[in-house]
Write an enzyme that holds these catalytic residues in place. Structure first.
Site, PDB file in Angstrom:
ATOM      1  N   SER A   3       0.840  -1.198   0.000  1.00  0.00           N
ATOM      2  CA  SER A   3       0.000   0.000   0.000  1.00  0.00           C
ATOM      3  C   SER A   3       0.872   1.244   0.000  1.00  0.00           C
ATOM      4  O   SER A   3       2.010   1.213   0.510  1.00  0.00           O
ATOM      5  CB  SER A   3      -0.915   0.016   1.235  1.00  0.00           C
ATOM      6  OG  SER A   3      -1.588   1.254   1.357  1.00  0.00           O
ATOM      7  N   TYR A  43      -1.782  -0.455  10.467  1.00  0.00           N
ATOM      8  CA  TYR A  43      -1.940  -0.748   9.040  1.00  0.00           C
ATOM      9  C   TYR A  43      -0.710  -0.300   8.262  1.00  0.00           C
ATOM     10  O   TYR A  43      -0.160  -1.061   7.459  1.00  0.00           O
ATOM     11  CB  TYR A  43      -3.195  -0.073   8.489  1.00  0.00           C
ATOM     12  CG  TYR A  43      -3.422  -0.356   7.024  1.00  0.00           C
ATOM     13  CD1 TYR A  43      -3.906  -1.598   6.621  1.00  0.00           C
ATOM     14  CD2 TYR A  43      -3.133   0.595   6.048  1.00  0.00           C
ATOM     15  CE1 TYR A  43      -4.102  -1.876   5.270  1.00  0.00           C
ATOM     16  CE2 TYR A  43      -3.321   0.328   4.703  1.00  0.00           C
ATOM     17  CZ  TYR A  43      -3.812  -0.915   4.319  1.00  0.00           C
ATOM     18  OH  TYR A  43      -3.991  -1.183   2.987  1.00  0.00           O
TER      19      TYR A  43
END
Length: 241
Positions: free
Chosen positions: A130, A141
């Site tokens: 990501s 995350y």
């Protein structure tokens, strides 16, 4: 016929990528948590498919199931690890789930996939990390995706050291319109899963080591890495104000 396995095909980028691979003649192995959605996807494509229910929160079992899927399909030259979970500012219990899936689960299947490709002597491993990997904007995350990117680089260097024809591709998507981003505010340059999948497939064909999806996120990636911490902190405070 070329053969590929995509882990994380129930929805979003993984589902769209399976359709792109099938449209380009791949026999595809589908792995994910929601078997009913994979059955539905199987009916939407014309090439041979193989299904395996797999949950990366159970890494040992996921490794075993990946081996079973490879054995069912025979020679597999492309393995894509797409599964992941993410939440904005979650409590510890959810952060733990993010770490279990995005770190332990990701590494478990990526490691097993690489071991198979090394034994095979060639192939292509793709991991979906990501743009969030570049700064700690979302704590667990961001950290988990940073781990994924670094782990993929380590596997790539291992293949280089062994002198094998194995490509390892790190895909860093920006905002994509998926279940994970549903309801989030402040998103921009939002891609459809289909657009993201097409660009990922192009990177696969070109054997790219690293790709931002969509391509315009390359500029944002450069900015995110270049900005000093005080500026990043100021931007975050303004967004929360």
């Amino acid at each position: 016929m070329s053969k590929a396995i995509v882990i994380g095909t129930s929805s979003g980028i993984g589902r769209a990528l399976v359709k792109v691979l099938a449209a380009n003649g791949y026999e595809v192995g589908l792995a994910g948590r929601r078997l009913e959605l994979m059955e539905e996807l199987r009916r939407e494509i014309d090439t041979p498919t193989h299904l395996k229910a797999m949950d990366l929160s159970r890494p040992a079992e996921a490794r075993r199931l990946l081996v079973e899927l490879i054995e069912e399909m025979g020679e597999v030259e492309l393995i894509v690890v797409n599964s992941g979970v993410g939440h904005t500012d979650p409590p510890w219990e959810i952060e733990l789930q993010i770490i279990q899936v995005n770190v332990l689960g990701f590494a478990a299947v990526a490691n097993r996939a690489m071991a198979y490709l090394i034994e095979r002597g060639s192939g292509h491993l793709v991991g979906i990390s990501s743009i969030a990997a570049l700064r700690g904007l979302r704590a667990a995350y961001s950290a988990s995706k940073s781990f994924d990117s670094t782990y993929l680089e380590g596997l790539r260097l291992k293949a280089d050291r062994l002198g094998l024809d194995i490509t390892v591709t790190d895909v860093k998507p920006g905002f994509v319109d998926t279940e994970m981003t549903a309801g989030r505010e402040g998103m921009f340059w939002v891609a459809t899963p289909e657009e993201a999948a097409r660009q990922i497939f192009t990177a696969i064909r070109k054997k790219r080591r690293h790709v931002y999806v969509t391509r315009r996120w390359r500029l944002m990636g450069w900015l995110m890495k270049a900005l000093p911490y005080p500026i990043v902190s100021r931007v975050v405070r303004r967004r929360l104000a």
